[in-house]
Design a protein around this motif. Structure first.
Motif, mmCIF file in Angstrom:
data_model
loop_
_atom_site.group_PDB
_atom_site.id
_atom_site.type_symbol
_atom_site.label_atom_id
_atom_site.label_comp_id
_atom_site.label_asym_id
_atom_site.label_seq_id
_atom_site.Cartn_x
_atom_site.Cartn_y
_atom_site.Cartn_z
ATOM 1 N N ASP A 128 33.719 65.873 57.469
ATOM 2 C CA ASP A 128 33.805 66.145 56.286
ATOM 3 C C ASP A 128 34.243 64.985 55.151
ATOM 4 N N PHE A 129 34.911 64.161 55.881
ATOM 5 C CA PHE A 129 35.719 62.820 55.321
ATOM 6 C C PHE A 129 34.993 61.581 55.226
ATOM 7 N N VAL A 130 33.682 61.334 55.621
ATOM 8 C CA VAL A 130 33.066 60.213 55.324
ATOM 9 C C VAL A 130 33.098 59.900 53.903
ATOM 10 N N PHE A 131 32.267 60.523 52.916
ATOM 11 C CA PHE A 131 32.185 60.055 51.563
ATOM 12 C C PHE A 131 33.320 60.258 50.669
ATOM 13 N N PRO A 132 34.239 60.999 50.995
ATOM 14 C CA PRO A 132 35.562 61.152 50.268
ATOM 15 C C PRO A 132 36.411 59.891 50.641
ATOM 16 N N GLY A 133 36.355 59.364 52.072
ATOM 17 C CA GLY A 133 37.005 58.216 52.569
ATOM 18 C C GLY A 133 36.302 56.864 51.883
ATOM 19 N N ILE A 134 35.242 56.850 51.967
ATOM 20 C CA ILE A 134 34.478 55.912 51.051
ATOM 21 C C ILE A 134 34.870 55.649 49.534
ATOM 22 N N PHE A 135 34.798 56.847 48.906
ATOM 23 C CA PHE A 135 34.889 56.612 47.547
ATOM 24 C C PHE A 135 36.566 56.261 47.214
ATOM 25 N N GLU A 136 37.556 56.773 48.164
ATOM 26 C CA GLU A 136 38.639 56.619 48.016
ATOM 27 C C GLU A 136 39.189 54.965 48.443
ATOM 28 N N ALA A 137 38.403 54.431 49.274
ATOM 29 C CA ALA A 137 38.465 52.983 49.530
ATOM 30 C C ALA A 137 38.064 52.374 48.405
ATOM 31 N N VAL A 138 36.775 52.459 47.836
ATOM 32 C CA VAL A 138 36.446 51.700 46.767
ATOM 33 C C VAL A 138 37.467 51.517 45.586
ATOM 34 N N VAL A 139 37.978 52.880 45.311
ATOM 35 C CA VAL A 139 38.849 53.092 44.354
ATOM 36 C C VAL A 139 40.227 52.046 44.606
ATOM 37 N N ARG A 140 40.608 52.529 45.960
ATOM 38 C CA ARG A 140 41.734 51.561 46.360
ATOM 39 C C ARG A 140 41.488 50.135 46.168
ATOM 40 N N ALA A 141 40.593 49.625 46.403
ATOM 41 C CA ALA A 141 40.030 48.245 46.681
ATOM 42 C C ALA A 141 40.288 47.558 44.946
ATOM 43 N N ALA A 142 39.626 48.607 44.197
ATOM 44 C CA ALA A 142 39.506 48.153 42.733
ATOM 45 C C ALA A 142 41.003 47.965 42.309
ATOM 46 N N TRP A 143 41.999 49.069 42.607
ATOM 47 C CA TRP A 143 43.282 48.836 42.319
ATOM 48 C C TRP A 143 43.971 47.631 42.824
ATOM 49 N N LEU A 144 43.691 47.465 44.020
ATOM 50 C CA LEU A 144 44.109 46.331 44.827
ATOM 51 C C LEU A 144 43.776 44.871 43.935
ATOM 52 N N ILE A 145 42.737 44.884 43.793
ATOM 53 C CA ILE A 145 42.393 43.466 43.169
ATOM 54 C C ILE A 145 42.768 43.342 41.707
ATOM 55 N N LEU A 146 42.790 44.461 41.014
ATOM 56 C CA LEU A 146 43.316 44.618 39.553
ATOM 57 C C LEU A 146 44.825 44.137 39.720
ATOM 58 N N THR A 147 45.487 44.661 40.706
ATOM 59 C CA THR A 147 46.948 44.327 40.721
ATOM 60 C C THR A 147 47.374 42.862 41.373
ATOM 61 N N LEU A 148 46.323 42.529 42.405
ATOM 62 C CA LEU A 148 46.472 40.994 42.770
ATOM 63 C C LEU A 148 46.230 40.252 41.588
ATOM 64 N N VAL A 149 45.188 40.377 40.820
ATOM 65 C CA VAL A 149 45.045 39.412 39.454
ATOM 66 C C VAL A 149 46.088 39.538 38.564
ATOM 67 N N LEU A 150 46.562 40.791 38.113
ATOM 68 C CA LEU A 150 47.812 40.768 37.140
ATOM 69 C C LEU A 150 49.016 40.233 37.867
ATOM 70 N N PHE A 151 49.160 40.192 39.004
ATOM 71 C CA PHE A 151 50.271 39.540 39.790
ATOM 72 C C PHE A 151 50.189 38.167 39.867
ATOM 73 N N TYR A 152 49.092 37.549 40.135
ATOM 74 C CA TYR A 152 48.749 35.957 40.106
ATOM 75 C C TYR A 152 49.105 35.559 38.594
ATOM 76 N N GLU A 153 48.373 36.323 37.531
ATOM 77 C CA GLU A 153 48.710 35.863 36.019
ATOM 78 C C GLU A 153 50.102 35.912 35.697
ATOM 79 N N HIS A 154 50.870 36.821 36.354
ATOM 80 C CA HIS A 154 52.417 37.113 35.934
ATOM 81 C C HIS A 154 53.193 35.690 36.769
ATOM 82 N N ILE A 155 52.733 35.404 38.181
ATOM 83 C CA ILE A 155 53.404 34.323 38.595
ATOM 84 C C ILE A 155 52.915 33.108 37.902
ATOM 85 N N ARG A 156 51.821 32.971 37.442
ATOM 86 C CA ARG A 156 51.241 31.706 36.573
ATOM 87 C C ARG A 156 52.207 31.617 35.377
#
Length: 109
Positions: free
Chosen positions: A17-45
């Motif tokens: 029963d963890f297939v779709f919740p796992g996929i949904f959580e992975a998509v949300v975590r990936a979005a947060w990860l990309i957003l944080t990486l962009v903000l970190f890159y902007e801060h360094i720049r």
């Protein structure tokens, strides 16, 4: 479908029963990860630019970098765990639980 046994207790949920919740959580975590990486890159720049007033706070900048790196590490690990949970939960059939034998350990971790 057999129920999941975690921490010595039988739960009213199956290990499949963890297939779709796992996929949904992975998509949300990936979005947060990309957003944080962009903000970190902007801060360094932005922090590499020369401060004409000399009002830069080096101690605060170091603390922000340490915090953001820690957030990136935690987000990366939780993203990998979500993907791993979704992959292992999708294995096998409804009554064949042997391919999903690692799901309880992944949930505990």
């Amino acid at each position: 479908m057999p129920s999941l046994v975690v921490f010595g207790r039988r739960w009213r949920i199956g290990s499949d029963d963890f297939v779709f919740p796992g996929i949904f959580e992975a998509v949300v975590r990936a979005a947060w990860l990309i957003l944080t990486l962009v903000l970190f890159y902007e801060h360094i720049r932005d922090s590499e630019k020369i401060d004409p007033d000399g009002t830069s706070c080096k101690k605060g900048e170091t603390l922000i970098r340490i915090y953001v790196i820690g957030v990136l590490v935690i987000l990366s690990l939780s993203f990998l765990l979500s993907v791993t949970l979704a992959i292992h939960s999708a294995k096998g059939t409804i009554m064949t639980t042997a391919p999903r034998r690692y799901v309880p350990q992944i949930l505990i971790f």
